[in-house]
Design a protein around this motif. Sequence first.
Motif, PDB file in Angstrom:
ATOM      1  N   ARG A  70       0.844  -1.188   0.000  1.00 16.15           N
ATOM      2  CA  ARG A  70       0.000   0.000   0.000  1.00 16.15           C
ATOM      3  C   ARG A  70       0.880   1.239   0.000  1.00 16.15           C
ATOM      4  NH1 ARG A  70      -5.406  -0.986   3.466  1.00 16.15           N
ATOM      5  NH2 ARG A  70      -6.027  -2.872   2.379  1.00 16.15           N
ATOM      6  N   VAL A  71       0.498   2.180  -0.846  1.00 13.16           N
ATOM      7  CA  VAL A  71       1.254   3.421  -0.992  1.00 13.16           C
ATOM      8  C   VAL A  71       0.293   4.596  -0.997  1.00 13.16           C
ATOM      9  CG1 VAL A  71       3.226   2.398  -2.206  1.00 13.16           C
ATOM     10  CG2 VAL A  71       1.223   3.147  -3.516  1.00 13.16           C
ATOM     11  N   ILE A  72       0.850   5.781  -0.822  1.00  9.05           N
ATOM     12  CA  ILE A  72       0.082   7.024  -0.809  1.00  9.05           C
ATOM     13  C   ILE A  72       0.591   7.914  -1.935  1.00  9.05           C
ATOM     14  CG2 ILE A  72      -0.444   9.108   0.520  1.00  9.05           C
ATOM     15  CD1 ILE A  72       0.019   7.440   3.050  1.00  9.05           C
ATOM     16  N   ALA A  73      -0.323   8.537  -2.665  1.00  8.00           N
ATOM     17  CA  ALA A  73       0.044   9.521  -3.684  1.00  8.00           C
ATOM     18  C   ALA A  73       0.574  10.775  -2.992  1.00  8.00           C
ATOM     19  CB  ALA A  73      -1.159   9.857  -4.553  1.00  8.00           C
TER      20      ALA A  73
ATOM     21  N   PRO B 252       1.646   4.088   5.982  1.00  4.55           N
ATOM     22  CA  PRO B 252       1.996   3.602   7.318  1.00  4.55           C
ATOM     23  C   PRO B 252       1.109   2.426   7.721  1.00  4.55           C
ATOM     24  CG  PRO B 252       1.546   5.962   7.342  1.00  4.55           C
ATOM     25  CD  PRO B 252       1.169   5.460   5.993  1.00  4.55           C
ATOM     26  N   LEU B 253       1.697   1.466   8.410  1.00  2.70           N
ATOM     27  CA  LEU B 253       0.920   0.348   8.924  1.00  2.70           C
ATOM     28  C   LEU B 253      -0.164   0.889   9.844  1.00  2.70           C
ATOM     29  CD1 LEU B 253       3.691  -2.260   9.741  1.00  2.70           C
ATOM     30  CD2 LEU B 253       2.109  -2.258   7.806  1.00  2.70           C
ATOM     31  N   GLY B 254      -1.345   0.325   9.741  1.00  2.58           N
ATOM     32  CA  GLY B 254      -2.447   0.754  10.590  1.00  2.58           C
ATOM     33  C   GLY B 254      -3.246   1.912  10.034  1.00  2.58           C
ATOM     34  N   LEU B 255      -2.801   2.503   8.901  1.00  2.00           N
ATOM     35  CA  LEU B 255      -3.555   3.600   8.310  1.00  2.00           C
ATOM     36  C   LEU B 255      -4.957   3.131   7.925  1.00  2.00           C
ATOM     37  CD1 LEU B 255      -3.585   6.532   7.266  1.00  2.00           C
ATOM     38  CD2 LEU B 255      -2.813   5.632   5.072  1.00  2.00           C
TER      39      LEU B 255
ATOM     40  N   GLU C 189      -9.193  -4.546   4.638  1.00  2.26           N
ATOM     41  CA  GLU C 189     -10.144  -3.685   3.926  1.00  2.26           C
ATOM     42  C   GLU C 189      -9.806  -3.650   2.444  1.00  2.26           C
ATOM     43  OE1 GLU C 189     -11.065   1.006   3.549  1.00  2.26           O
ATOM     44  OE2 GLU C 189     -10.679   0.230   5.532  1.00  2.26           O
ATOM     45  N   ASP C 190     -10.812  -3.793   1.594  1.00  2.00           N
ATOM     46  CA  ASP C 190     -10.633  -3.676   0.159  1.00  2.00           C
ATOM     47  C   ASP C 190     -10.477  -2.207  -0.185  1.00  2.00           C
ATOM     48  OD1 ASP C 190     -10.371  -5.867  -1.397  1.00  2.00           O
ATOM     49  OD2 ASP C 190     -12.496  -6.075  -1.868  1.00  2.00           O
ATOM     50  N   LEU C 191      -9.550  -1.897  -1.093  1.00  2.00           N
ATOM     51  CA  LEU C 191      -9.377  -0.525  -1.530  1.00  2.00           C
ATOM     52  C   LEU C 191     -10.473  -0.129  -2.501  1.00  2.00           C
ATOM     53  CD1 LEU C 191      -5.543  -0.354  -2.141  1.00  2.00           C
ATOM     54  CD2 LEU C 191      -6.831   0.658  -0.289  1.00  2.00           C
TER      55      LEU C 191
END
Length: 97
Positions: free
Chosen positions: A21-24, A86-89, A94-96
């Motif tokens: 999982r990544v963030i833009a 971050p882990l736990g975000l 949960e499906d994206l």
Amino acid sequence: MTTNAMPGLEPREPAYAWGQRVIALDDLINDGSYPERDEDALLAARGTVGEIVNIGQAPDLNEPVYLVQFPDCVVGCLEIELAPAPLGLLPETEDLM
């Protein structure tokens, strides 16, 4: 995308992995790659969480290119456009989409 690197250069190893999982880091805007959407349309807003679904190589840049599944579409991204989520975000189950 291809796995061939520039002559004489080894392909640079990706910093992120499939399924990560990544963030833009910035707004990701249509550069014309999505003809069904207006050019300059917002594909994923800054801060949107996505999941890496494939990794390729941009031989002209000698950099990994990540296909990231965001809620509304899959976007090709460079490492400078992403940060690890971050882990736990979000709950890991949960499906994206």
